[in-house]
Design an enzyme around this catalytic site. Structure first.
Site, PDB file in Angstrom:
ATOM      1  N   SER A  95      30.799   6.519  48.711  1.00  0.00           N
ATOM      2  CA  SER A  95      31.274   6.425  50.091  1.00  0.00           C
ATOM      3  C   SER A  95      30.355   7.291  50.946  1.00  0.00           C
ATOM      4  CB  SER A  95      32.703   6.956  50.209  1.00  0.00           C
ATOM      5  OG  SER A  95      33.549   6.323  49.288  1.00  0.00           O
ATOM      6  N   LYS A 170      35.286   1.191  54.371  1.00  0.00           N
ATOM      7  CA  LYS A 170      35.771   2.363  53.617  1.00  0.00           C
ATOM      8  C   LYS A 170      36.265   3.462  54.572  1.00  0.00           C
ATOM      9  CE  LYS A 170      36.402   5.244  50.182  1.00  0.00           C
ATOM     10  NZ  LYS A 170      37.451   5.097  49.191  1.00  0.00           N
TER      11      LYS A 170
HETATM   12  P1  NAD Z   1      32.313  13.448  41.417  1.00  0.00           P
HETATM   13  O1  NAD Z   1      31.921  14.674  42.140  1.00  0.00           O
HETATM   14  O2  NAD Z   1      33.351  13.534  40.340  1.00  0.00           O
HETATM   15  O3  NAD Z   1      31.021  12.731  40.784  1.00  0.00           O
HETATM   16  C1  NAD Z   1      29.748  12.721  41.361  1.00  0.00           C
HETATM   17  C2  NAD Z   1      28.733  12.779  40.221  1.00  0.00           C
HETATM   18  O4  NAD Z   1      27.413  12.692  40.776  1.00  0.00           O
HETATM   19  C3  NAD Z   1      28.788  14.100  39.443  1.00  0.00           C
HETATM   20  O5  NAD Z   1      28.941  13.838  38.062  1.00  0.00           O
HETATM   21  C4  NAD Z   1      27.448  14.779  39.747  1.00  0.00           C
HETATM   22  O6  NAD Z   1      26.945  15.539  38.678  1.00  0.00           O
HETATM   23  C5  NAD Z   1      26.585  13.559  40.037  1.00  0.00           C
HETATM   24  N1  NAD Z   1      25.397  13.871  40.849  1.00  0.00           N
HETATM   25  C6  NAD Z   1      25.344  14.538  42.028  1.00  0.00           C
HETATM   26  N2  NAD Z   1      24.067  14.594  42.470  1.00  0.00           N
HETATM   27  C7  NAD Z   1      23.308  13.960  41.550  1.00  0.00           C
HETATM   28  C8  NAD Z   1      21.925  13.692  41.425  1.00  0.00           C
HETATM   29  N3  NAD Z   1      21.058  14.110  42.362  1.00  0.00           N
HETATM   30  N4  NAD Z   1      21.481  13.019  40.342  1.00  0.00           N
HETATM   31  C9  NAD Z   1      22.352  12.596  39.392  1.00  0.00           C
HETATM   32  N5  NAD Z   1      23.684  12.821  39.440  1.00  0.00           N
HETATM   33  C10 NAD Z   1      24.148  13.496  40.511  1.00  0.00           C
HETATM   34  O7  NAD Z   1      32.778  12.409  42.552  1.00  0.00           O
HETATM   35  P2  NAD Z   1      33.672  11.104  42.382  1.00  0.00           P
HETATM   36  O8  NAD Z   1      35.096  11.463  42.623  1.00  0.00           O
HETATM   37  O9  NAD Z   1      33.290  10.364  41.164  1.00  0.00           O
HETATM   38  O10 NAD Z   1      33.209  10.303  43.700  1.00  0.00           O
HETATM   39  C11 NAD Z   1      31.980   9.597  43.780  1.00  0.00           C
HETATM   40  C12 NAD Z   1      31.975   8.789  45.072  1.00  0.00           C
HETATM   41  O11 NAD Z   1      33.078   7.869  45.055  1.00  0.00           O
HETATM   42  C13 NAD Z   1      32.159   9.653  46.335  1.00  0.00           C
HETATM   43  O12 NAD Z   1      31.400   9.135  47.377  1.00  0.00           O
HETATM   44  C14 NAD Z   1      33.653   9.515  46.616  1.00  0.00           C
HETATM   45  O13 NAD Z   1      33.941   9.720  47.997  1.00  0.00           O
HETATM   46  C15 NAD Z   1      33.902   8.084  46.185  1.00  0.00           C
HETATM   47  N6  NAD Z   1      35.287   7.792  45.792  1.00  0.00           N
HETATM   48  C16 NAD Z   1      35.996   8.656  45.001  1.00  0.00           C
HETATM   49  C17 NAD Z   1      37.312   8.346  44.662  1.00  0.00           C
HETATM   50  C18 NAD Z   1      38.157   9.275  43.812  1.00  0.00           C
HETATM   51  O14 NAD Z   1      39.383   9.066  43.744  1.00  0.00           O
HETATM   52  N7  NAD Z   1      37.576  10.268  43.133  1.00  0.00           N
HETATM   53  C19 NAD Z   1      37.903   7.157  45.115  1.00  0.00           C
HETATM   54  C20 NAD Z   1      37.144   6.284  45.861  1.00  0.00           C
HETATM   55  C21 NAD Z   1      35.844   6.610  46.204  1.00  0.00           C
END
Ligand code: NAD
Length: 296
Positions: A95, A170
């Site tokens: 997002s 979104k």
């Molecule tokens: P998270 O923080 O759990 O996961 C993000 C991952 O990206 C981490 O494992 C981190 O190590 C990795 N990362 C960060 N920078 C990086 C890089 N440069 N290279 C490689 N890996 C890298 O977040 P999430 O909850 O999985 O959310 C991910 C996306 O999905 C966000 O944009 C969030 O807004 C969206 N989202 C989340 C949810 C939810 O319920 N968690 C629901 C809908 C949408």
């Protein structure tokens, strides 16, 4: 078809596992070595950089926190753009700000690489079940070609317009979720302080007009005091910052969103940034000097 998957967090890990279950070969990457190891144990290969992921795959999915991380992974040094071939596609399921999706797509198009912005809704439980809602922006024919890949992780995949439209959709979704959680928090705190069991209030109203997916997902968590994420306050702050930046650019005042943003900022200052967004109830509980439990 070989798929690259970058970002194996709360959402990306189960989403990539569902792609493996659907029979796709994966090349994965994350900064977190233990998340990578879990995927390798499930049959994925790994790579040393986003460039290498792109060199070895034709579809590169990103599921990263926000715009800066997606920009870095796609356009940065040893990034996806350096490795992607003509005809490859980047499907960004994070997002992020719609304007950034448009910038990235323009940059990629200059090298013959397609892009879809395809953020998701549904949270971790639906990521695990493979029943996410995906909202997609990008050319119809690119959408049609990669629909089966997105459907392997989702219950519904809907194209809402050209590039950026997925993230605009979104933002609309995140406004509605944030305001719903705030409304639920106000209602359950009031009921508790009035001496009425919140569980009975929930049961009584969930089938009526006040019922919602948010109410059914979050009221039990609040009553059981389960504030581990789920969806972190910090990520919702990120989304509302993208909402308000976009709305200000367009000249659209959003007074309710701005209020909930300030509540979330207060919780972050209170050390709750990594709690689930339903911890918004604790903002109200502090003011009302009451705590919502299953049995009041
Ligand atoms: P998270 O923080 O759990 O996961 C993000 C991952 O990206 C981490 O494992 C981190 O190590 C990795 N990362 C960060 N920078 C990086 C890089 N440069 N290279 C490689 N890996 C890298 O977040 P999430 O909850 O999985 O959310 C991910 C996306 O999905 C966000 O944009 C969030 O807004 C969206 N989202 C989340 C949810 C939810 O319920 N968690 C629901 C809908 C949408």
């Amino acid at each position: 078809m070989k798929i690259g998957f970058i970002g194996l967090g709360i959402m990306g890990k189960p989403m990539s596992l569902n792609l493996i279950k659907a029979g796709y070969q994966l090349v994965v990457l994350d900064l977190n070595a233990s998340a990578v190891a879990e995927l390798v144990a499930a049959g994925a290969e790994t790579a040393g950089s986003p460039r290498e992921v792109a060199e070895r795959t034709e579809v590169i999915i990103t599921m990263l926190p926000n715009s800066p991380q997606v920009k870095e992974v796609v356009l940065g040094e040893r990034g996806v753009l350096e490795g992607a071939r003509k005809g490859s596609v980047v499907i960004d399921m994070s997002s992020i700000a719609p304007l950034v999706s448009r910038e990235l797509a323009a940059e990629l198009a200059g090298h013959g690489v397609d892009m879809l912005d395809a953020p998701v809704s549904g949270g971790q439980p639906k990521a695990i079940d493979g029943t996410l809602s995906v909202m997609v922006g990008g050319p119809q024919e690119v959408f049609d070609r990669y629909y089966p890949v997105m459907k392997a992780m989702a219950g519904s995949v809907v194209r809402t317009g050209d590039i950026g439209a997925g993230n605009v959709t979104k933002l609309a979704n995140q406004i509605i979720v944030a305001l719903n959680i705030a409304a639920m928090a106000e209602a359950l705190v009031l009921a508790t302080k009035a001496g009425v069991e919140p569980e009975l209030v929930w049961q009584a109203i969930r089938g009526g007009l006040a019922g919602s997916t948010v109410l059914d997902a979050k009221a039990p968590l609040v009553m059981d005091r389960k504030f581990q994420p789920g969806f972190r306050i910090n990520l919702h702050i990120k989304d509302l910052a993208n909402v308000l930046e976009t709305s200000h650019q367009l000249g659209v005042p959003l007074p309710l969103t701005a209020s909930v943003m300030e509540m979330m900022q207060a919780l972050k200052t209170d050390g709750q940034g990594d709690a689930d967004h339903c911890s918004l109830v604790r903002y109200y509980e502090k003011m009302a000097q009451v705590e919502v439990h299953r049995k009041a």
